[in-house]
Each structure stands twice: as C-alpha cells, then as structure tokens.
Design a protein around this motif. Structure first.
Motif, PDB file in Angstrom:
ATOM      1  N   GLY A 123       0.936  -1.344   0.110  1.00  0.00           N
ATOM      2  CA  GLY A 123       0.032   0.030  -0.060  1.00  0.00           C
ATOM      3  C   GLY A 123       0.909   1.192  -0.104  1.00  0.00           C
ATOM      4  N   TYR A 124       0.404   2.291  -0.689  1.00  0.00           N
ATOM      5  CA  TYR A 124       0.906   3.666  -0.713  1.00  0.00           C
ATOM      6  C   TYR A 124      -0.081   4.524   0.068  1.00  0.00           C
ATOM      7  CZ  TYR A 124       3.897   7.678  -1.735  1.00  0.00           C
ATOM      8  OH  TYR A 124       4.430   8.943  -1.620  1.00  0.00           O
ATOM      9  N   HIS A 125       0.390   5.350   0.963  1.00  0.00           N
ATOM     10  CA  HIS A 125      -0.643   6.159   1.659  1.00  0.00           C
ATOM     11  C   HIS A 125       0.070   7.515   1.864  1.00  0.00           C
ATOM     12  CE1 HIS A 125      -3.662   3.324   1.717  1.00  0.00           C
ATOM     13  NE2 HIS A 125      -2.817   2.209   2.458  1.00  0.00           N
ATOM     14  N   GLY A 126       1.162   7.820   1.035  1.00  0.00           N
ATOM     15  CA  GLY A 126       1.835   9.151   1.237  1.00  0.00           C
ATOM     16  C   GLY A 126       2.836   8.971   2.191  1.00  0.00           C
ATOM     17  N   ALA A 147      -7.297  13.550  -3.311  1.00  0.00           N
ATOM     18  CA  ALA A 147      -6.388  14.788  -3.443  1.00  0.00           C
ATOM     19  C   ALA A 147      -6.240  14.893  -4.791  1.00  0.00           C
ATOM     20  CB  ALA A 147      -4.915  14.511  -2.954  1.00  0.00           C
ATOM     21  N   LYS A 148      -4.899  15.177  -5.729  1.00  0.00           N
ATOM     22  CA  LYS A 148      -4.670  15.321  -7.019  1.00  0.00           C
ATOM     23  C   LYS A 148      -5.776  15.508  -7.733  1.00  0.00           C
ATOM     24  CE  LYS A 148      -1.364  11.074  -6.390  1.00  0.00           C
ATOM     25  NZ  LYS A 148       0.000  11.456  -6.817  1.00  0.00           N
ATOM     26  N   GLY A 149      -6.606  14.589  -8.438  1.00  0.00           N
ATOM     27  CA  GLY A 149      -7.517  15.005  -9.099  1.00  0.00           C
ATOM     28  C   GLY A 149      -8.482  16.028  -9.043  1.00  0.00           C
ATOM     29  N   ILE A 192       6.750   8.699 -18.967  1.00  0.00           N
ATOM     30  CA  ILE A 192       6.211   7.400 -18.126  1.00  0.00           C
ATOM     31  C   ILE A 192       6.350   7.468 -16.712  1.00  0.00           C
ATOM     32  CG2 ILE A 192       6.136   6.127 -20.275  1.00  0.00           C
ATOM     33  CD1 ILE A 192       8.416   4.520 -18.817  1.00  0.00           C
ATOM     34  N   ARG A 193       5.790   6.582 -15.990  1.00  0.00           N
ATOM     35  CA  ARG A 193       6.171   6.581 -14.507  1.00  0.00           C
ATOM     36  C   ARG A 193       6.874   5.205 -14.084  1.00  0.00           C
ATOM     37  NH1 ARG A 193       7.614   9.553 -11.323  1.00  0.00           N
ATOM     38  NH2 ARG A 193       7.057   8.381  -9.464  1.00  0.00           N
ATOM     39  N   ILE A 194       7.899   5.109 -13.313  1.00  0.00           N
ATOM     40  CA  ILE A 194       8.276   3.754 -12.786  1.00  0.00           C
ATOM     41  C   ILE A 194       8.282   3.555 -11.250  1.00  0.00           C
ATOM     42  CG2 ILE A 194       9.796   3.780 -14.942  1.00  0.00           C
ATOM     43  CD1 ILE A 194      12.213   4.558 -13.291  1.00  0.00           C
TER      44      ILE A 194
HETATM   45  N1  PXG Z   1      -2.244   8.059  -1.167  1.00  0.00           N
HETATM   46  C1  PXG Z   1      -2.230   7.467  -2.438  1.00  0.00           C
HETATM   47  C2  PXG Z   1      -2.994   6.268  -2.787  1.00  0.00           C
HETATM   48  C3  PXG Z   1      -1.304   7.915  -3.468  1.00  0.00           C
HETATM   49  O1  PXG Z   1      -0.958   7.317  -4.568  1.00  0.00           O
HETATM   50  C4  PXG Z   1      -0.696   9.591  -1.741  1.00  0.00           C
HETATM   51  C5  PXG Z   1      -1.546   9.236  -0.988  1.00  0.00           C
HETATM   52  C6  PXG Z   1       0.293  10.902  -1.104  1.00  0.00           C
HETATM   53  O2  PXG Z   1      -0.281  11.849  -2.024  1.00  0.00           O
HETATM   54  P1  PXG Z   1       0.630  13.114  -1.748  1.00  0.00           P
HETATM   55  O3  PXG Z   1      -0.220  14.261  -2.394  1.00  0.00           O
HETATM   56  O4  PXG Z   1       0.863  13.686  -0.426  1.00  0.00           O
HETATM   57  O5  PXG Z   1       1.949  12.967  -2.651  1.00  0.00           O
HETATM   58  C7  PXG Z   1      -0.486   9.143  -3.030  1.00  0.00           C
HETATM   59  C8  PXG Z   1       0.610   9.637  -3.732  1.00  0.00           C
HETATM   60  C9  PXG Z   1       3.826   7.145  -8.345  1.00  0.00           C
HETATM   61  C10 PXG Z   1       3.409   8.417  -7.456  1.00  0.00           C
HETATM   62  O6  PXG Z   1       4.584   7.246  -9.219  1.00  0.00           O
HETATM   63  C11 PXG Z   1       2.210   8.236  -6.672  1.00  0.00           C
HETATM   64  C12 PXG Z   1       1.997   9.185  -5.638  1.00  0.00           C
HETATM   65  C13 PXG Z   1       2.677  10.457  -5.809  1.00  0.00           C
HETATM   66  C14 PXG Z   1       3.779  10.572  -6.449  1.00  0.00           C
HETATM   67  C15 PXG Z   1       3.985   9.623  -7.557  1.00  0.00           C
HETATM   68  O7  PXG Z   1       2.932   6.116  -8.564  1.00  0.00           O
HETATM   69  N2  PXG Z   1       0.730   8.801  -5.081  1.00  0.00           N
END
Ligand code: PXG
Length: 447
Positions: A151-154, A287-289, A412-414
């Motif tokens: 999981g990625y949560h920042g 966030a983001k979008g 692209i992203r990696i």
């Molecule tokens: N939750 C999820 C699911 C995310 O993907 C964050 C939290 C954190 O968001 P902030 O705005 O604090 O960065 C993210 C961010 C990549 C990549 O290359 C993904 C993210 C950020 C930068 C690069 O997949 N996700």
C-alpha cells in the motif's frame, strides 16, 4: 556561509540547491529533465524539442489535462479577489460550494468534507478522524490501524506506518505503534495478464478476520486500503475482495477507509472507485484529481454518522482538533470548482470508462515483448512488470523512463521495474495507440 551567499551580488542559479523528492539527485543533475510549460496532453521542454506526450497525468493528477483554460481563469480570478482567508474560525463561500459538490459526487452518506493540501495529509487526516471517532464515542481502546502490504498512503508518519513499501519505512525509525498489515492482493501466478479485476484473490480479505482474532476487534480502529493500489504498479482489487472487507469491518465495528488519492476523479471510470466496486467506505481520502493538479489540495469525505458523532459538547468548543493553515485555500477551491465543472461538462469519467477496453487492448499488445512479465489494466491505468537486470533492481525501468523521455517524447512513471501509465482522461484513441507504440519501442530498446 549561507549568509555570505545571500549577501553576494549574484546567487548562482544552478542545480545544486534544490534537493529533488523521490528522485536520484546525482543522475538528474548530470542530465536534467526540465519541463517549462504544458497544454492538454503535452509537456514542452526547455530546449527546442517537440511536445512530450503525458502518459501519466503528471503524477496521477492532471486528469482533465494540462493548463485547461477554465481552470487557469478561475485560479487567476480568485488570486485577484481573495488570496487567503483564515481556515480556522472563518471561511469563504467557495469552500462550502466545493464541499457540497464533492459530497454530491461521493456515494452513500459520505457528505462531510474536511480539506487539506495533499494526499499524505488526507491520509493522516482520515486516520486521525478514525481514532478520534472511536474516542469520542467511548471506545478509546480502538487505536490499532490496519494497512496493507504494497500500500502507498503518502509520506506522513501515519501514511508510511500503514503503508507497505519497505523503502518508504525502513529509514524512518519506529513509525506509529500498533499497526498491522493485510497481505497484498497480487499474485502473478494466479493473475498474470488480467484485464480489470482478477478472479483470484477475494479470500485474501479474510486475513482481516485473522487479525481480528489476533488483536481483538476492541483494539482496532480502522482498515485503510487503496481500492486499486496505484504506486506499487497498478494492482486492481480481486473480484469480491472489497465487499468482503466491508462486511468484515461491519461485523466488528471497524471503520473502512478508502485511499482514493489516485482512484478518485475518473481514473477508474467513476467519480470514485467506491462506485465502481459498489462498496461505500466510512471515509474517503482524496487529493490530486480534485484540482486536476493545478493547485495542491486534498481532503477527506466522512459519513454523516462520523461527522454527527463529533457534534456534541459545548458549542464554543472545537469538535476536532485538527486542520491546516491552508485547509480549503481559496485558490485550491477555485481550481477544484472549475475542475469539477470540466469533469461534468466533458463527461470525462464516462469517457474514461468508454476508453477502458481500447486502452486495455492496446496495453496487452506489449505481451510477448522482451522481459515483459505481466501487464495489469483497470480504468485508464496500466502496470507493466519488466524483468530486472541481473543484480540491479529498478535499472531496466529507469533506463526505459529515460529513453521514453529523450527518444520517444513520452513521459512514463516507474516503480521498481514496473512501468505505469495513467494518461489524462482527455486522451484520444490515437494518442493511446501512440503511447503504446512508443512504450513498445522503449521496451525493445532496453532489452
Ligand atoms: N495515497 C495514495 C494512494 C497515493 O497514490 C498519496 C496518498 C500521497 O499523496 P501526496 O499528495 O502527499 O503525494 C499518494 C501519492 C507514483 C506516484 O509514481 C504516486 C503518488 C505520488 C507520486 C508518485 O505512482 N501517490
């Protein structure tokens, strides 16, 4: 020394001072990839090179495309009329308007919006609301948080604690106490080359039952998952997995948090992935979008039940001791409202859904190219796993990113040796074709 430099007649404008985030700094500074402007589906570099196709919507955020006129105009107008107003004890009208619009987009009784400035803050906000919710309703023993491997949560301490990425954790000490993790839902053996949600893996939600047996429900506050894990290479949820997680949470009084920082705002063909999967969480982090990347913004959408639980006690006392100087910043709210208008007027979520089969089909044409171990698609997102070079994890994909940018004019992203693509939702069918042709050439070039 710093003083001397400031006092000096000319401060050198070189590449040294800026410490780039999540970037190998030395390699970048040897051969920088500089972007100077962007429009719709393309970036433009500092040199005389042509447009670079944005295969990734920035960092999964510019879902409406770059520098869209209505968003740019809304930000400019707001900057002239209201640069800032305090976020605590005062507010400005656009914050209420944006919150109402987001509540209308969110499923079920998710009607209460708390604003912050990034996905990391959104996650920490959601975790704190979950803990405080149990506290104020008299179940303060529920302090344990459950995340998931991969999981990625920042990058806040809450986010990296519930996150499941070793490099985001191992350097940073003891993290939050009292966190456990579900297993990742990915199995190449059972799922390789699946379009959409894999059939195998719903049973992995039952691991939550195991954690409940181990820790007891009375100690568990919340479970947080990305409906589709984005950063670690696009891992769509197995069919039936999320409903099962929801059912187990309900059974044990555990809050379910969806981290929709990537999946929100059309990436999977819906306003939120919750809608695609027919599962209503208790809290959504976004966030983001929300601003199509134009101004930093994040937030949490909470259920009426959670919000109302806090609305007790003397009316002059703050109900939730949390917030940021820039919560609901006027520029972010202006960008958010203009972005939601664009999503609605151009039907961009439906567009993503309609393009999904074409996108998946084009992605799967890469199957059989050298070193391609798996391809996973869902919505307008794809993860392409490449075999690692011997003894150099991540090097092949890094070379692919470099070549894509320099030789193919494609961003692209990696992640490790996985390539991820997630174009803006305005991408055309022709651009989808172009993108995968370029990626095919790159994959061959790094064979
Ligand atoms: N939750 C999820 C699911 C995310 O993907 C964050 C939290 C954190 O968001 P902030 O705005 O604090 O960065 C993210 C961010 C990549 C990549 O290359 C993904 C993210 C950020 C930068 C690069 O997949 N996700």
């Amino acid at each position: 020394m710093a003083q001397m430099r400031v006092a000096a007649a000319s401060v050198p404008n070189d590449l040294e001072s800026f410490w780039l985030p999540f970037t190998p700094n030395r390699g970048f500074k040897r051969a920088p990839r500089l972007i100077v402007r962007a429009k719709d589906m393309h970036y433009y570099t500092a040199g005389s090179g042509g447009p670079v196709l944005d295969g990734t919507a920035g960092l999964w955020c510019t879902n409406a495309g770059h520098n869209r006129d209505p968003i740019v105009a809304a930000i400019a107008r707001r900057a002239e009329e209201l640069d800032y107003s305090p976020a605590f004890q005062f507010a400005h009208p656009a914050a209420f308007e944006l919150a109402s619009r987001l509540a209308a987009l969110a499923p079920g009784d998710l009607n209460r919006v708390f604003f912050c400035n990034s996905g990391s803050e959104a996650v920490d906000t959601a975790l704190k609301i979950a803990l405080a919710y149990h506290y104020v309703r008299g179940e303060g023993t529920r302090t344990r948080l459950i995340g998931r491997e991969r999981g990625y949560h920042g990058v806040g301490f809450g986010g990296i604690s519930v996150g499941g990425i070793v490099n985001n954790r191992k350097f940073f000490g003891s993290l939050l106490a009292g966190v456990d993790h579900l297993p990742a839902t990915y199995s190449r053996e059972h799922q390789a080359f699946t379009k959409g949600e894999p059939e195998w893996g719903a049973h992995l939600a039952d691991e939550l039952e195991r954690l409940v047996t181990l820790h007891d429900a009375s100690s568990i506050a919340a479970v947080i998952v990305e409906p589709m894990a984005g950063s670690t290479g696009v891992l769509p949820p197995p069919q039936g997995y999320l409903p099962r997680l929801r059912a187990i949470c309900d059974q044990h009084g555990i809050l379910l948090i969806f981290d929709e920082v990537i999946t929100g705002f059309g990436r999977l063909g819906y306003a939120f992935a919750a809608e695609r999967y027919g599962v209503v969480p208790d809290l959504i982090a976004f966030a983001k979008g929300v601003t199509s990347g134009a101004v930093p913004m994040g937030g949490v959408i909470a259920s009426d039940r959670i919000y109302e639980t806090f609305m007790r006690g003397p009316e002059h006392i703050i109900e939730l001791f949390h917030g940021y100087t820039y919560s609901a910043h006027p520029l972010a709210c202006a960008a958010g409202l203009a972005t939601l208008d664009l999503y609605r007027d151009e039907k961009l979520f439906a567009r993503a859904k309609a393009l999904e089969p074409r996108f998946a089909e084009a992605a799967m044409t890469l199957k059989g190219l050298p070193n391609v171990l798996d391809i996973r698609t869902v919505g307008l997102a794809v993860g392409i796993d490449l075999a690692s070079r011997a003894g150099a994890f991540g090097l092949r994909a890094y070379e692919a990113m470099e070549r894509a940018f320099r030789d193919e004019a494609l961003m692209i992203r990696i992640a490790g040796d996985t390539i991820a693509l997630s174009p803006p939702l305005i991408v055309s069918e022709a651009q989808i074709g172009e993108m995968f042709e370029k990626v095919a050439r790159v994959i061959k070039a790094v064979a």
